[in-house]
Design a protein around this motif. Sequence first.
Motif, PDB file in Angstrom:
ATOM      1  N   ALA A   1      -0.677  -0.186  -8.360  1.00 20.86           N
ATOM      2  CA  ALA A   1      -0.526  -1.298  -7.422  1.00 20.86           C
ATOM      3  C   ALA A   1       0.222  -0.792  -6.194  1.00 20.86           C
ATOM      4  CB  ALA A   1       0.224  -2.454  -8.077  1.00 20.86           C
ATOM      5  N   ARG A   2      -0.418  -0.943  -5.024  1.00 19.31           N
ATOM      6  CA  ARG A   2       0.148  -0.399  -3.775  1.00 19.31           C
ATOM      7  C   ARG A   2       0.446  -1.546  -2.817  1.00 19.31           C
ATOM      8  NH1 ARG A   2      -4.349   1.878  -1.844  1.00 19.31           N
ATOM      9  NH2 ARG A   2      -5.611   1.437  -3.685  1.00 19.31           N
ATOM     10  N   TRP A   3       1.693  -1.621  -2.362  1.00 22.25           N
ATOM     11  CA  TRP A   3       2.114  -2.655  -1.429  1.00 22.25           C
ATOM     12  C   TRP A   3       2.126  -2.121  -0.002  1.00 22.25           C
ATOM     13  CZ3 TRP A   3       2.916  -7.655  -0.563  1.00 22.25           C
ATOM     14  CH2 TRP A   3       3.683  -8.037   0.539  1.00 22.25           C
ATOM     15  N   SER A   4       1.594  -2.939   0.919  1.00 24.61           N
ATOM     16  CA  SER A   4       1.632  -2.614   2.349  1.00 24.61           C
ATOM     17  C   SER A   4       2.413  -3.704   3.069  1.00 24.61           C
ATOM     18  CB  SER A   4       0.218  -2.519   2.913  1.00 24.61           C
ATOM     19  OG  SER A   4       0.257  -2.479   4.332  1.00 24.61           O
ATOM     20  N   SER A   5       3.539  -3.342   3.645  1.00 27.95           N
ATOM     21  CA  SER A   5       4.315  -4.326   4.403  1.00 27.95           C
ATOM     22  C   SER A   5       3.583  -4.750   5.666  1.00 27.95           C
ATOM     23  CB  SER A   5       5.687  -3.747   4.768  1.00 27.95           C
ATOM     24  OG  SER A   5       6.454  -3.509   3.609  1.00 27.95           O
ATOM     25  N   ALA A   6       2.812  -3.844   6.263  1.00 26.32           N
ATOM     26  CA  ALA A   6       2.073  -4.175   7.491  1.00 26.32           C
ATOM     27  C   ALA A   6       1.044  -5.259   7.225  1.00 26.32           C
ATOM     28  CB  ALA A   6       1.400  -2.916   8.041  1.00 26.32           C
TER      29      ALA A   6
ATOM     30  N   ILE B   1       3.709   1.415  -6.031  1.00 25.52           N
ATOM     31  CA  ILE B   1       3.940   2.155  -4.789  1.00 25.52           C
ATOM     32  C   ILE B   1       4.215   1.143  -3.687  1.00 25.52           C
ATOM     33  CG2 ILE B   1       2.912   3.701  -3.083  1.00 25.52           C
ATOM     34  CD1 ILE B   1       1.163   4.811  -5.339  1.00 25.52           C
ATOM     35  N   VAL B   2       5.319   1.306  -2.971  1.00 26.27           N
ATOM     36  CA  VAL B   2       5.689   0.409  -1.879  1.00 26.27           C
ATOM     37  C   VAL B   2       5.709   1.218  -0.582  1.00 26.27           C
ATOM     38  CG1 VAL B   2       7.488  -1.060  -0.912  1.00 26.27           C
ATOM     39  CG2 VAL B   2       6.976  -1.163  -3.362  1.00 26.27           C
TER      40      VAL B   2
END
Length: 817
Positions: A113-118, A360-361
Amino acid sequence: MTDSSPPGRDVDVLIVGAGLSGIDAAYRLQTECPGKRYAILEARDAIGGTWDLFRYPGIRSDSDMYTLGFPFRPWRGDRAITDGAAIRDYIAETAREYGIDRHIRFGRRVARARWSSAEARWTLDVAAEAGTETWTCRFLYMGSGYYDYDQGHRPDWPGLADFCGTLVHPQHWPEGLDHAGKRIVVIGSGATAVTLVPALAQAAAQVTMLQRSPSYIVSRPSRDGFARAAATLLPGGAAGAAARWKSILLGIATFTLARRRPERVKALILKNVRSQLPQGYEVTRDFSPDYAPWDQRVCLVPDADLFTAIRSGRATIVTDRIDRFVAEGVRLESGSLLPADIVVTATGLTLKLFGGVELIVDGLAVRPQDRMVYKGMMLEDVPNLALAFGYTNASWTLKCDLTARYACRLIRHMDEQGHGWCVPRQHDPDITAEPLLSFTSGYVQRAAATLPHQGSKAPWRVHQNYLLDLAALSLGSVADGVMQFGGTVSGAPARAVPARTMPRPVVAAGVGVAAVGALALFAAWNRRRVERLVPPDGGFVEVDGVRLHCLDGGTGPAIVMIHGLGGQMRNFSHGLLDRLAADHRVILIDRPGSGYSQAIGANAVRAQAAVIAKLLERLDVERPLIVGHSLGGAVALALALDHPALVGGLALIAPLTQTIEDVPPAFRGLAIRSRALRRAAAWTIATPATLLAGARGRDLIFAPDPVPADFATRGGGALVTRPGTFESASADMAAANIDLPEMMRRYPTLRMPLGILYGHGDRILDPVLHGERLAAAVPGAELTLIEGGHMIPVTKPDDVAAWIRRRLATARLTESS
């Protein structure tokens, strides 16, 4: 939180796992955030999670179903401990009833699981039968449990390859494994082992539970009498809530007592074990751990099935260490050989947080062991992710439901404010990291290096207490300064739908009403229970419309006995009745409002004495010796002062004779002056509080003497847990000083023979204050001191009976002269 992305594999909320916590989260999302698109990704092909995975013989809940079940769909029936198949069906039926099953995608295991702040978005790599799928969501809810579904823990013992029998781990029980007539060794001492042993023993030739060290094992009925009573008295929803709250509060109280009085709780557990096993069994060896209760989870056996199997000889427990496996079975360090056709390695779980999902952040891998847990449900610096992690000392679902509801609150708050993400940040330098779990269990210790931490204070502190979490997660503001919000999502308010939730004060009031109702029902159920244990002994006489309970037996000179605060006539019948009734007429009386006598509406000692005076006239008792113990001594004095013609003499045992300034510690819980508060306390907290503090309270009252083992029944002590007993005793205490000042001025007017008996070690009423002062005030009064404490009528019956006989002889001699 909402955007205009097309449906399919992009949703507002992704829930991982279709077990108890996943189905609960889906229901909360549907009802509290009804405009959200969501999906549940389940790695297996069925609903149920743990309860679908485990299929070993006898699998059942080790928590009661009223708290393990969903609060929005209460468990029905009085079977509190039930089998795994019933739990699995219950979860699946709940999913179908609320349409949750339509949102589940089976056979999909989340790998990354990959987080994208953008983008304010999670992107998930999901392994499916057709290949890897990509899912995206705004909020990720991990309801996948905390252990490895693929593999349980099994030590690598020497000689495993030499064993010629069948080796089985309960997590992967072979379908159709025939164990009938086989010799089976179950290695382990935890919940799985104590479940397997009695189930296997029904068909096996012999089952041996091999444990390196013991666990605490507690037996309880599988059926819940309180739930049965609630179902009879209340509508379905209210009955479920009452049973649930009873279990919650009793569980919290039991755990708290174990933490505060570990030695006492350990003694009670071992006492229960001894009562279930043959005399002479080495209980300490096999059932007495070297740690305190709840340092590891306490094992529950329904209907004492494990002990029944041991008593029958079909099962045994061996406490020893494994040296190695051999062809025939297991050789122990002691040199003994346990022959086995089947060895079951019930040696625990392997913890795997997030179901093994890699987090993953913003391009950086998340190491959970480097993070703290916020409110037991979110990782420090990981946005828009909640973790369902239940209690270790109570039912899993209790905490998971609170987590799901809090996640919904966060989502609604972000919708209202137009935020795209929320994340807990830890900036307090005074907070230190501590282990997430305080358990000493092997599976926890093995995984300690991979688990996140908790903090030394809120909101990073993990409570193992439902009431504390209920307040923290239901009533506190989500914008607490630790939770940070940011980002924007175009069109956010457009698709947001107001949640159908009640205002927080209404919710809090509803919770309060449910809790009070549950406590009241528990008090009523307990009253019926103890009254079956301690039924009325005598007959009933009506005096001025008041029904009094008394026992009138024997022939000869009359002795009337009046008991003390919170007591009843069995305080005397325990040791004195048989010693006196052979040649005396002995009348035991339950004071008004005590035992089985009706209350008179006035608890002052003179009012009670007036009613007893009329009772003596009705019974045609001619100038008896009045024996009064403790508060009964004050009532006896009032009887002698106000009705001297009815009294031949006074024999006062540890009597209350002077006004009380300081309430004895054993009775401080009764010091409630308000009648309304007394009634409220009697029907809510009094019963559980008295049950939990029962042994300690009795110890204080009896000290320095030991409490007889049969005092609860033969001595009537069990009746003290009834609401009416608490209410009456509290009223008696509040009224005790009303008449005493005037009575004290009149003591010198007493002319009948008066004897006072005290134990040197009385810790309830001071022999100097209440004994010597009365003896000095009354002409001819005699004070006698013996060894013992306040309850000498029970603990020193021979000495007290002999003293009463002497006092009666003195009274008769005075009458005849």
